[in-house]
Design a protein around this motif. Structure first.
Motif, mmCIF file in Angstrom:
data_model
loop_
_atom_site.group_PDB
_atom_site.id
_atom_site.type_symbol
_atom_site.label_atom_id
_atom_site.label_comp_id
_atom_site.label_asym_id
_atom_site.label_seq_id
_atom_site.Cartn_x
_atom_site.Cartn_y
_atom_site.Cartn_z
ATOM 1 N N GLN A 108 17.672 66.646 24.217
ATOM 2 C CA GLN A 108 18.127 65.759 25.302
ATOM 3 C C GLN A 108 17.138 65.779 26.463
ATOM 4 O OE1 GLN A 108 21.993 67.316 25.065
ATOM 5 N NE2 GLN A 108 22.856 65.448 24.187
ATOM 6 N N ARG A 109 16.680 66.987 26.810
ATOM 7 C CA ARG A 109 15.699 67.102 27.917
ATOM 8 C C ARG A 109 14.412 66.360 27.559
ATOM 9 N NH1 ARG A 109 17.499 72.502 27.743
ATOM 10 N NH2 ARG A 109 15.589 73.410 26.871
ATOM 11 N N ILE A 156 23.369 64.706 14.550
ATOM 12 C CA ILE A 156 22.255 64.270 15.411
ATOM 13 C C ILE A 156 22.458 62.831 15.905
ATOM 14 C CG2 ILE A 156 19.783 63.699 15.446
ATOM 15 C CD1 ILE A 156 20.258 66.658 15.547
ATOM 16 N N VAL A 157 22.825 61.940 15.012
ATOM 17 C CA VAL A 157 22.956 60.549 15.479
ATOM 18 C C VAL A 157 24.114 60.410 16.463
ATOM 19 C CG1 VAL A 157 21.879 59.550 13.412
ATOM 20 C CG2 VAL A 157 24.366 59.669 13.558
ATOM 21 N N ARG A 158 25.135 61.256 16.305
ATOM 22 C CA ARG A 158 26.229 61.212 17.288
ATOM 23 C C ARG A 158 25.760 61.744 18.638
ATOM 24 N NH1 ARG A 158 30.022 62.750 12.808
ATOM 25 N NH2 ARG A 158 29.539 64.894 13.390
ATOM 26 N N GLY A 159 24.939 62.787 18.592
ATOM 27 C CA GLY A 159 24.509 63.433 19.839
ATOM 28 C C GLY A 159 23.349 62.745 20.536
ATOM 29 N N LEU A 160 22.424 62.178 19.772
ATOM 30 C CA LEU A 160 21.189 61.649 20.370
ATOM 31 C C LEU A 160 20.920 60.184 20.049
ATOM 32 C CD1 LEU A 160 18.765 64.604 19.376
ATOM 33 C CD2 LEU A 160 19.963 64.342 21.553
ATOM 34 N N GLY A 161 21.728 59.635 19.161
ATOM 35 C CA GLY A 161 21.413 58.327 18.585
ATOM 36 C C GLY A 161 21.247 57.192 19.564
#
Ligand code: GBH
Length: 455
Positions: A108-109, A156-161
């Motif tokens: 995220q950063r 991953i796609v839920r968190g960063l998508g």
């Protein structure tokens, strides 16, 4: 206006995505920070004699801590896109089960820093750093690993998508299965027999298909995903229509267990015949999954996969042996064949009607010795890039739909079994001080991006 504005230019298309590429294990370091679990590369690098200079990637480029500085390097280059990989063992230290939020927080950063600098993040989900816990349960020899990859992808796609432009599933199945499970020179260092090796390949392409499905089921609408495979490209020795046909045929067969099955949903007859009793076990449903529609195809292009010609009796193709004096770059495996960057995307279009193509890696190793003033005049890398990109442009001018190019690599890094001895970066890294210095090739690439043209 600069004086050289008057030079004739051969432009790339408007909006062409110029980028650089890296991978997590090769640059991040911080292998024991914020709850990251061990990967097969942490284990493998500690086995005696496996890494040429006896190193590992515990620190590497310390990108985990220096990511802002590295984003600034990209900003200075003017790249519009960045292909990096996400370390599965940061996200799931045990490979599956309970996710580690601190792992996701790092990406995220990084992504926020990229977006703040107008650089579009493109993420590879798997660039060879399998969680050791999954290897302990069979790694790519186990079909469960394919499902674990799909679960990890969903997370991953839920968190960063929302913030990622494009996802790549697995980097170079061809390389990591062959070298890691066949030749034993990459992690996990196994030398399996043909039947088991073919099965591991099958599980990896299955993971690709399951990953594409999991990304679509869990990601935002409009999410884009595809492979990043190292196509083995057959080049016509002399470009006659017959030899070009033979090269297309050869390319389809040489990639039978990878791109061909992903894009056609079948193993070729020749592949199954040659494998015989060692062919993988699979179902029709597997083939459907493996060939789940992708949004684009990414290919990593380096040397010539093979040179071929049509057999005089018309019965298929003959593959030539490279002469001992065939030129190569610093790495002996990296034969100099700029036309690979013309033929590879052209064949994707011809063989499989691919409508959106990315060159997810291209670049070269070089000697990269700083001179007395600390300059790194990597004229060989500049020559390589100039010649290869000229051929890429030839393909684009003929209407081959290449939409972006990711130069490997942003900076020198841990080059797998070569350790730090082999350098692929546009920036020189002094591993004692972590100081990054742009090489001549960085100036070349910056100018190219600025003009969107070769001069
Ligand atoms: C890419 O692989 C990788 O995706 C990337 O991580 C890597 O840093 C980059 O290339 C540069 O190597 O030592 O003679 O057995 C490219 C395909 C497959 C080329 C393995 C080197 C080892 C040849 N690579 N191969 S050898």
């Amino acid at each position: 206006k600069e004086p050289d504005d008057s030079l004739p230019k051969t432009r790339f298309p408007e909006g062409f995505r110029w980028g650089t590429a890296t991978s997590a294990y090769q640059i991040e370091g911080a292998t024991a920070v914020d709850g990251r679990g061990p990967s097969i590369w942490d284990t493998f690098a500690r086995l005696p004699g496996k890494i040429r200079d006896g190193t590992n990637a515990d620190i590497a480029d310390d990108h985990f801590h220096l990511y802002k500085e590295d984003v600034a390097l990209m900003k200075a280059l003017g790249v519009k896109t960045y292909r990096f990989s996400i370390a599965w063992p940061r996200i799931f230290p045990e490979g599956r089960g309970t996710p580690n939020p601190k792992g996701l927080a790092f990406y995220q950063r990084l992504i926020d820093e990229l977006l703040a600098n107008d650089i579009e993040p493109y993420a590879t989900l798997y660039h060879w750093d399998l969680p050791q816990a999954l290897q302990d349960r069979g790694g790519w020899q186990s079909r469960d690993t394919a499902q674990a990859f799909a679960d990890y992808t969903a997370h991953i796609v839920r968190g960063l998508g929302d913030k990622i432009g494009r996802f790549f599933t697995l980097n170079e199945i061809h390389a990591f299965v062959d070298l890691g499970y066949g030749k034993g020179i990459h992690a996990p260092g196994l030398t399996l027999a043909a039947a088991q090796l073919n099965q591991a390949r099958h599980h990896a392409v299955l993971a690709h298909g399951l990953g594409v499905q999991a990304a679509r089921a869990n990601g935002r609408s409009g999410l884009k995903i595809g492979p990043a495979e190292n196509i083995t490209i057959a080049l016509p020795d002399v470009e006659t229509p017959q030899n070009i046909r033979a090269a297309e045929h050869a390319t389809r067969e040489l990639n039978a267990a990878y791109l061909t099955v992903m894009l056609e949903g079948r193993y070729t007859d020749a592949y199954l015949k040659e494998a015989g009793a060692d062919a993988p076990r699979f179902t029709d449903a597997d083939l459907k999954t493996i060939s789940t529609r992708v949004d684009f195809v990414g290919i990593n292009v380096y040397g010539p996969g093979a040179f071929v010609r049509e057999r005089s009796d018309g019965s298929g193709y003959a593959q030539m042996k490279l002469p001992a004096s065939y030129p190569h770059m610093k790495s002996p495996w990296l034969g100099f064949a700029p036309q690979a960057l013309y033929w590879a995307p052209r064949m994707l279009q011809k063989l499989w009607a691919v409508k959106e193509i990315y060159i997810t890696e291209n670049g070269t190793s070089a000697a990269d010795e700083p001179d007395e003033d600390g300059r790194i005049d990597d004229l060989d890398r500049v020559m390589f890039l100039r010649q290869y990109l000229d051929q890429l442009q030839r393909a684009i001018n003929e209407g081959v739909p290449v939409r972006g190019y990711f130069l490997w690599s942003l900076l020198d890094n841990f080059e797998w079994a070569d350790g730090y001895e082999t350098r692929f970066g546009l920036h020189y890294v002094d591993y004692k001080t972590q100081k990054r210095t742009p090489k001549l090739s960085a100036s070349f690439y910056k100018k190219l991006i600025e003009r969107n043209a070769l001069v």
